[in-house]
Structure formats: structure tokens, C-alpha cells
Design an enzyme around this catalytic site. Structure first.
Site, PDB file in Angstrom:
ATOM      1  N   LYS A  81      -2.975   7.690   2.159  1.00 27.64           N
ATOM      2  CA  LYS A  81      -3.435   6.464   1.522  1.00 27.64           C
ATOM      3  C   LYS A  81      -3.976   5.497   2.578  1.00 27.64           C
ATOM      4  CE  LYS A  81      -1.583   2.973  -1.697  1.00 27.64           C
ATOM      5  NZ  LYS A  81      -0.361   2.591  -2.447  1.00 27.64           N
ATOM      6  N   SER A 156      -1.241   1.308  -6.952  1.00 31.82           N
ATOM      7  CA  SER A 156      -2.276   1.220  -5.945  1.00 31.82           C
ATOM      8  C   SER A 156      -2.629   2.558  -5.297  1.00 31.82           C
ATOM      9  CB  SER A 156      -1.869   0.238  -4.850  1.00 31.82           C
ATOM     10  OG  SER A 156      -0.708   0.677  -4.182  1.00 31.82           O
ATOM     11  N   SER A 180       3.324   1.627  -7.737  1.00 35.92           N
ATOM     12  CA  SER A 180       2.062   2.116  -7.179  1.00 35.92           C
ATOM     13  C   SER A 180       2.011   3.620  -6.936  1.00 35.92           C
ATOM     14  CB  SER A 180       1.748   1.384  -5.868  1.00 35.92           C
ATOM     15  OG  SER A 180       1.412   0.048  -6.124  1.00 35.92           O
TER      16      SER A 180
END
Length: 478
Positions: A81, A156, A180
Site C-alpha cells: 500500500k 483506504s 480500511s
């Protein structure tokens, strides 16, 4: 068409590489080619590290030839990420402020994945600074679910979930401060685990104590429960620079094969306070029935969290705003002016959410902790009687970009977060996973399975049992 290697799980790839049935370079090239062919559909990747991946694959092949000891993920592609650091690779955090920033060291769990033999093929898309239940930013744009790219992938860790579901990569860890990992796992039909708080170290600097409010977790995501368990075995464990890190308590891969005959599961699709769409409830009913057929005892319950949805959301925003505003203090220390000259470089969403938010008083922050304590006690009351609690992960399925729901089952909700059921476990630090439970109109539905702190192995065991009874591996877009 899915190639032989991009369709394989991480565990399957690792086994075949160890058996010399596949070469790491072959595996990496297959995944890089699929990323080139497919990434435009979903916009899962911000950066593709072709050169680094090929270098790491060559090193992996030399280790095989030399007979060196091999890690459990030797030769397996992984995507990181774009909030987390990979040495020598840019980390944009989804912000124009950091569009050209290059990391000078690996994040701790990234270093552990590399030590286990994993090969980094790129960085996945987050919202700016990870603040959002959907994934969009001004560096790379929005990410869509592979099941319908015109619909959101969640946030996210939206890029991570989309990359997994589109078979661009078999492993893509995420981070979770309010859902997330679990939100995009649900919307993209993959398995994501927010572990017990502190199990996977999170070395935040300059403030190493910032993540306690709300609890911010690093955790594994994959298409299979086995792959998540294998990743957690690698990622977990204490770290001297994380004051909240805790020791490993289980063999998580072994939990995948554990029977669940002695597990007791409380089932509450709405946790007693959240509106949930009827079609989502129907899918969950079918899924909990399969858990019963797998041997677990399931009772429908109504946990008492002590507060309604609005009160829980107010407490979350109070705690989160304190943390978010401290982020902008850090940006100022780094030479940016997010409250002034650099304000226009931030997404308007971020300005509204953080910079224009009224700063909570210390009294309000303390009261939010009282709410958090009530939630913790309510969940612990449930876990005194049951091993796990099963709920919806989200109240709805993926919706079109920019069309956040304003009502759920006829009830008005806050559009940005009123459709998620994940935040209570960020208040408390309990382990919680989103397990693919089924589909509504060909869009995935996730079931949230949670347990007491350090019961990660029980969460994994129940998730694996559901996967065996209700497999989802063949439902991903071709």
C-alpha cells in the site's frame, strides 16, 4: 485469460517454487504482464516496480540454485500500500505533497515480507493519507472494484483489494484505522484481517504513540484464508520501535485446518445499532448457516454497545480528528504549509474533513474514550459467552463513484461512514476480518468475524471453515 501463475494462491506459488516447478522470474513476469494489461480497468497500482521485482526474482533464483534456506514466501509477488515504505521506491501517500518522495528504508512489516522471500511488484492506491472509506486521490485518481470498475473499491486499502480481486498479485497487505482493510475486502470480495492491535508492528514517526487513537492496524489481505494466515505468521511479532507491539501467540497457518466444532458464534447482522440492507442480511443468513453446518454453534444475539450509531460515529470523529490534525502539524514540521500555501494541493474532501473541522476539546476527547470504553465492555460481555461475533462488514454493496449512500434500508445515514460496521473494533483493538460471504446482483458481500484480543487464530479457523463450505475463489472476474 488468467495465466497459470496469476491464478495461483501465494501458498500454491511458494510450494511450486520450492519444488522447482516454477521459477521466480516466470512468476514475476506473469504478474507484471497482467498488471500492464489490466491495471487500467481498476487503477489499483500507483507505481509498478518492474526493475526492482526482476532484481529480486533473480536473487530468489540464485538462492534456489545455491540451496540456501528459503522463506515461506520465497518468490511470491506482493504489492505494498502506498502509505507504507519500500526502500528506494516512492511513497506518495496519495498526496501531491509527496508525489516525488522516495523512501529510504522499508516499513517493518515490509522488511519481514522481504526476509520471507516475497518480491515487491509495486505500490497500491490509497486515498490521500489513507483518510477515506473509498479510494481516490489527486496523484493517481479513483480505484474501482474489479466486479464493476464504475463502482468503488472501498478505502483506504482499495488499491490492494482491487489488485487481489483482479489477480494482479496474490498478496497485498493493508492498514486499518476505521475499517480500511475490511471495507475494501468486502467490496472487492477478498479476505482481509485486521489483527489484534499491536500484533503487526506499526512504527510511526515522529509520533510513535499517535496510532492509539483510534487503533491503527497493519494487516494481511489475500484471495484465500490460507494466504492471509501465512502472511500473518511472517508479519506479526514485537518490534523495539513500536511501543504497542505484542508477541505472537499462535501458529496462524495451522489455524486454517483447525475444526470449529467447539466454537460458539454470536450472530448479529447489524450489531444492534447499524442499518443494513435486506439483501445483505439475506446473504449473511446463508453464510452463518454454513458455519453451523461446519460444526460451530451459532446463536442470534443483540450485543449492547451502549450507544446508537450517531454517538459511535461522533466518538470516532472526535478521536480521529485529533490524530488527523496532528498529521498536519507533522507536515508543517516537514516544511509544508497545509493550512496556508499548500492548502490548494490537498483534496477538498481532506480540507473539509480535517482542516475545517472544529478541534475537539480535551474534555470531548476524554468523553470519546468513555464511549470507547462502553463499546469495549459491550463486546467483552459478548465474548464472555461466545468465542466470536459475526456481523455484516458493510451495510451495502459497492456503489458508483461519488454516490455514497445517504439512506440504508430507509434510514438516513452519514454518507462518508454511515454504511460501515467496522469502527467499533478500532475502538477496542479486537481482531476482526471481512470474509467473502456471497453476492447481491453479482457484487460481493462481506461477513465480519471478530473475537477477543489475541483470538486471531479462532477468527482464521472460522473464516477457513466458511471458505471450505462456501468457496469464492472462482467468482473473481476473468
Amino acid at each position: 485469460m488468467v495465466s497459470n501463475t496469476t491464478g495461483l494462491s501465494a501458498a500454491g506459488l511458494a510450494r511450486r517454487i520450492r519444488d522447482r516447478d516454477l521459477a521466480p522470474s516466470e512468476v514475476v513476469e506473469d504478474h507484471l504482464e497482467r498488471i500492464r494489461e489490466r491495471n487500467e480497468r481498476t487503477n489499483a497500482f500507483v507505481t509498478v516496480t518492474d526493475e526492482l521485482a526482476r532484481e529480486m526474482a533473480a536473487d530468489a533464483e540464485r538462492a534456489l540454485e545455491a540451496g540456501d534456506p528459503l522463506g515461506p514466501l520465497h518468490g511470491v509477488p506482493v504489492a505494498i500500500k502506498d502509505l507504507d515504505d519500500v526502500e528506494g521506491v516512492r511513497t506518495t501517500s496519495g498526496s501531491l505533497l509527496f508525489e516525488d518522495r522516495t523512501a529510504d528504508a522499508d516499513s517493518p512489516f515490509v522488511a519481514r515480507l522481504k526476509e520471507a522471500g516475497a518480491i515487491v511488484v509495486g505500490k497500491t492506491n490509497p486515498p490521500e493519507f489513507g483518510l477515506g472509506t473509498t479510494t481516490d486521490n489527486r496523484v493517481a485518481g479513483p480505484t474501482g472494484t474489479p466486479f464493476d470498475p464504475d463502482r468503488v473499491a472501498g478505502g483506504s486499502s482499495g488499491g490492494a483489494a482491487a489488485a487481489l480481486a483482479d489477480r494482479l498479485v496474490p498478496l497485498a497487505p493493508g492498514s486499518d484505522a476505521g475499517g480500511s482493510i475490511r471495507i475494501p475486502a468486502s467490496l472487492c470480495g477478498v479476505y482481509g484481517l485486521k489483527p489484534t492491535y499491536g500484533l503487526v508492528p506499526n512504527v510511526g514517526r515522529p509520533n510513535g504513540f499517535a496510532s492509539h487513537t483510534p487503533f491503527s492496524h497493519e494487516g494481511p489481505m489475500a484471495r484465500t484464508v490460507e494466504d492471509v494466515a501465512l502472511s500473518l505468521d511472517v508479519m506479526a511479532g514485537t518490534h523495539p520501535r513500536d511501543p504497542f507491539s505484542v508477541p505472537v501467540t499462535d501458529d496462524y497457518r495451522a489455524a486454517v485446518d483447525r475444526p470449529i466444532d467447539e466454537l460458539t458464534i454470536a450472530y448479529s447482522p447489524d450489531m444492534g445499532v447499524f442499518p443494513v440492507e435486506p439483501a445483505v442480511r439475506d446473504v449473511l443468513e446463508e453464510a452463518v448457516t454454513e458455519l453451523e453446518r461446519a460444526g460451530a454453534t451459532v446463536d442470534e444475539v443483540d450485543p449492547d454497545l451502549g450507544h446508537d450509531q450517531a454517538e459511535l460515529l461522533d466518538a470516532f470523529y472526535t478521536m480521529a480528528t485529533v490524530r488527523w490534525q496532528s498529521l498536519f502539524d507533522t507536515l508543517e514540521d516537514q516544511g509544508f504549509d497545509p493550512r496556508g500555501a499548500d492548502r490548494d494541493r490537498l483534496r477538498p474532501y481532506l480540507v473539509d474533513l480535517v482542516l475545517d473541522a472544529e478541534t475537539p476539546t480535551t474534555r470531548e476527547a476524554a468523553q470519546a474514550d468513555v464511549v470507547r470504553t462502553t463499546v469495549y465492555d459491550g463486546l467483552e460481555d459478548c465474548f464472555e459467552e461466545y468465542d466470536l461475533l459475526a456481523t455484516a462488514t458493510l451495510a451495502t454493496t459497492a456503489f458508483a463513484h461519488g454516490e455514497e449512500p445517504e439512506t440504508i434500508d430507509g434510514v438516513e445515514v452519514e454518507p462518508l461512514r454511515g454504511w460501515v460496521l467496522t469502527q467499533p473494533y478500532n475502538f477496542t483493538g479486537h481482531p476482526a476480518a471481512s470474509v467473502p460471504a456471497g453476492f447481491v446482483d453479482d457484487l460481493p458481500v462481506g461477513m465480519q468475524l471478530a473475537g477477543p484480543r489475541f483470538a486471531d487464530a479462532d477468527v482464521i479457523a472460522a473464516s477457513a471453515a466458511l471458505e471450505r463450505r462456501r468457496p469464492w475463489i472462482d467468482r473473481y472476474p476473468a
